[in-house]
Motif scaffolding. Sequence first.
Motif, PDB file in Angstrom:
ATOM      1  N   TYR A 221       0.846  -1.208   0.081  1.00  0.00           N
ATOM      2  CA  TYR A 221       0.071  -0.173   0.123  1.00  0.00           C
ATOM      3  C   TYR A 221       0.882   1.306  -0.016  1.00  0.00           C
ATOM      4  CZ  TYR A 221      -2.881  -3.642   1.786  1.00  0.00           C
ATOM      5  OH  TYR A 221      -3.353  -5.039   1.691  1.00  0.00           O
ATOM      6  N   PRO A 222       1.108   1.844  -0.972  1.00  0.00           N
ATOM      7  CA  PRO A 222       2.129   3.225  -1.226  1.00  0.00           C
ATOM      8  C   PRO A 222       1.368   4.331  -0.667  1.00  0.00           C
ATOM      9  CG  PRO A 222       1.017   2.733  -3.238  1.00  0.00           C
ATOM     10  CD  PRO A 222       0.404   1.583  -2.466  1.00  0.00           C
ATOM     11  N   GLY A 223       2.317   5.122  -0.054  1.00  0.00           N
ATOM     12  CA  GLY A 223       1.776   6.262   0.564  1.00  0.00           C
ATOM     13  C   GLY A 223       3.089   7.336   0.595  1.00  0.00           C
ATOM     14  N   ASP A 224       3.330   7.742   1.734  1.00  0.00           N
ATOM     15  CA  ASP A 224       4.589   8.413   2.125  1.00  0.00           C
ATOM     16  C   ASP A 224       5.766   7.549   1.752  1.00  0.00           C
ATOM     17  OD1 ASP A 224       3.310  11.047   2.349  1.00  0.00           O
ATOM     18  OD2 ASP A 224       3.131  10.604   4.585  1.00  0.00           O
ATOM     19  N   ASP A 225       5.524   6.150   2.445  1.00  0.00           N
ATOM     20  CA  ASP A 225       6.339   4.971   2.168  1.00  0.00           C
ATOM     21  C   ASP A 225       5.349   3.735   1.744  1.00  0.00           C
ATOM     22  OD1 ASP A 225       4.913   4.278   4.366  1.00  0.00           O
ATOM     23  OD2 ASP A 225       6.933   4.478   5.805  1.00  0.00           O
ATOM     24  N   VAL A 226       5.931   2.817   1.392  1.00  0.00           N
ATOM     25  CA  VAL A 226       5.133   1.645   1.269  1.00  0.00           C
ATOM     26  C   VAL A 226       5.029   0.767   2.371  1.00  0.00           C
ATOM     27  CG1 VAL A 226       4.879  -0.425  -0.550  1.00  0.00           C
ATOM     28  CG2 VAL A 226       5.945   1.741  -1.293  1.00  0.00           C
ATOM     29  N   ARG A 227       3.515   0.433   2.800  1.00  0.00           N
ATOM     30  CA  ARG A 227       3.402  -0.433   3.879  1.00  0.00           C
ATOM     31  C   ARG A 227       3.293  -2.002   3.086  1.00  0.00           C
ATOM     32  NH1 ARG A 227      -1.182  -0.299   6.161  1.00  0.00           N
ATOM     33  NH2 ARG A 227      -2.268   0.905   4.674  1.00  0.00           N
ATOM     34  N   VAL A 228       3.906  -2.819   3.619  1.00  0.00           N
ATOM     35  CA  VAL A 228       3.897  -4.238   3.177  1.00  0.00           C
ATOM     36  C   VAL A 228       3.172  -4.909   4.283  1.00  0.00           C
ATOM     37  CG1 VAL A 228       4.712  -6.378   2.285  1.00  0.00           C
ATOM     38  CG2 VAL A 228       5.775  -3.973   1.468  1.00  0.00           C
ATOM     39  N   LYS A 229       2.135  -5.507   3.900  1.00  0.00           N
ATOM     40  CA  LYS A 229       1.306  -6.377   5.175  1.00  0.00           C
ATOM     41  C   LYS A 229       1.417  -7.651   4.643  1.00  0.00           C
ATOM     42  CE  LYS A 229      -2.540  -4.754   6.906  1.00  0.00           C
ATOM     43  NZ  LYS A 229      -3.933  -4.549   7.253  1.00  0.00           N
ATOM     44  N   ILE A 230       1.974  -8.562   5.622  1.00  0.00           N
ATOM     45  CA  ILE A 230       2.000  -9.880   5.500  1.00  0.00           C
ATOM     46  C   ILE A 230       1.070 -10.639   6.469  1.00  0.00           C
ATOM     47  CG2 ILE A 230       3.932 -11.791   5.777  1.00  0.00           C
ATOM     48  CD1 ILE A 230       6.076  -9.720   5.549  1.00  0.00           C
ATOM     49  N   ARG A 231       0.549 -11.563   5.813  1.00  0.00           N
ATOM     50  CA  ARG A 231      -0.546 -12.323   6.815  1.00  0.00           C
ATOM     51  C   ARG A 231      -0.357 -13.785   6.503  1.00  0.00           C
ATOM     52  NH1 ARG A 231      -3.423  -8.028   4.253  1.00  0.00           N
ATOM     53  NH2 ARG A 231      -3.394  -9.039   2.399  1.00  0.00           N
ATOM     54  N   HIS A 232      -0.275 -14.404   7.840  1.00  0.00           N
ATOM     55  CA  HIS A 232      -0.346 -16.040   7.800  1.00  0.00           C
ATOM     56  C   HIS A 232      -0.961 -16.459   8.941  1.00  0.00           C
ATOM     57  CE1 HIS A 232       1.312 -20.038   7.788  1.00  0.00           C
ATOM     58  NE2 HIS A 232       1.497 -19.979   6.308  1.00  0.00           N
ATOM     59  N   GLU A 233      -1.662 -17.788   8.951  1.00  0.00           N
ATOM     60  CA  GLU A 233      -2.317 -18.306  10.358  1.00  0.00           C
ATOM     61  C   GLU A 233      -1.357 -18.606  11.196  1.00  0.00           C
ATOM     62  OE1 GLU A 233      -3.112 -22.931   9.383  1.00  0.00           O
ATOM     63  OE2 GLU A 233      -4.240 -21.341   7.885  1.00  0.00           O
ATOM     64  N   ASN A 234      -0.090 -18.687  11.130  1.00  0.00           N
ATOM     65  CA  ASN A 234       0.996 -19.047  11.850  1.00  0.00           C
ATOM     66  C   ASN A 234       1.572 -17.819  12.430  1.00  0.00           C
ATOM     67  OD1 ASN A 234       3.596 -19.708  13.266  1.00  0.00           O
ATOM     68  ND2 ASN A 234       3.466 -21.691  12.478  1.00  0.00           N
ATOM     69  N   PRO A 235       1.694 -17.298  13.537  1.00  0.00           N
ATOM     70  CA  PRO A 235       2.329 -16.115  13.761  1.00  0.00           C
ATOM     71  C   PRO A 235       4.036 -15.956  13.743  1.00  0.00           C
ATOM     72  CG  PRO A 235       1.922 -17.060  15.998  1.00  0.00           C
ATOM     73  CD  PRO A 235       0.991 -17.845  14.918  1.00  0.00           C
ATOM     74  N   GLU A 236       4.487 -17.177  13.681  1.00  0.00           N
ATOM     75  CA  GLU A 236       6.017 -17.345  13.740  1.00  0.00           C
ATOM     76  C   GLU A 236       6.157 -17.271  12.175  1.00  0.00           C
ATOM     77  OE1 GLU A 236       7.134 -20.900  15.453  1.00  0.00           O
ATOM     78  OE2 GLU A 236       6.633 -20.488  17.308  1.00  0.00           O
TER      79      GLU A 236
END
Length: 226
Positions: A197-212
């Motif tokens: 998600y671009p803006g002042d910087d780029v936010r990269v969101k990483i999703r997974h069912e395992n938090p590790e």
Amino acid sequence: MQVALVTVGDELLAGDTENTNATWLAARLTERGATVERVLVVPDDVDVIASEVAAFADVYDAVLVTGGLGPTHDDLTMAGVAAAFDREMIEHPDAVAYFEEHEQYQRSDLADGTTELPADARVLENEVGVAPGAVVENVYVLPGVPTEMEAMFDAVAGEFGGTKLHVETVRVDRPESSLVDVIAELRERYDVEVGSYPGDDVRVKIRHENPETARAAADWLTDRVA
């Protein structure tokens, strides 16, 4: 659990009112592990509401509909949902009983139509307003007023769930286009969902069912874009 959202209102389509209900519901459902597959805005038109709700109800586990529930001329949400399932709007005995049990409501003071709901619907009490909501098969009909909608959803939130995804966010001070190859490798290596998600910087969101796994993927990305 796959869910669709339908928000009803000419004022939403005209840009007179911001569609905060859809944003709020999508966030709460995602937090609970449900997946929001569609968000749709429709006008105050019984036929349009009925057509879209019926189509979504056949495809998704649940459909949440928000819009005017009162008896005024443009409060057509409940009638549209009733039409989607070929049900009549009736003076619902459970809605009548609810108002009779609450002393702050005088039956004579209620506007005509306040207790009318689709036949055989499950009544949802409106704790901070007046007009009740309803559940018709897999469709939840909630008020359009945000405070009323939020309270009513909270009362049934336990009925929505799924595999909760853990989220890690990496902020990158690079053009988004420069991340295409590294994100492709990230997805292949860790089998994670990734959004940028671009803006002042780029936010990269990483999703997974395992938090590790999510954390390891975030660390791997950070090492390559720092």
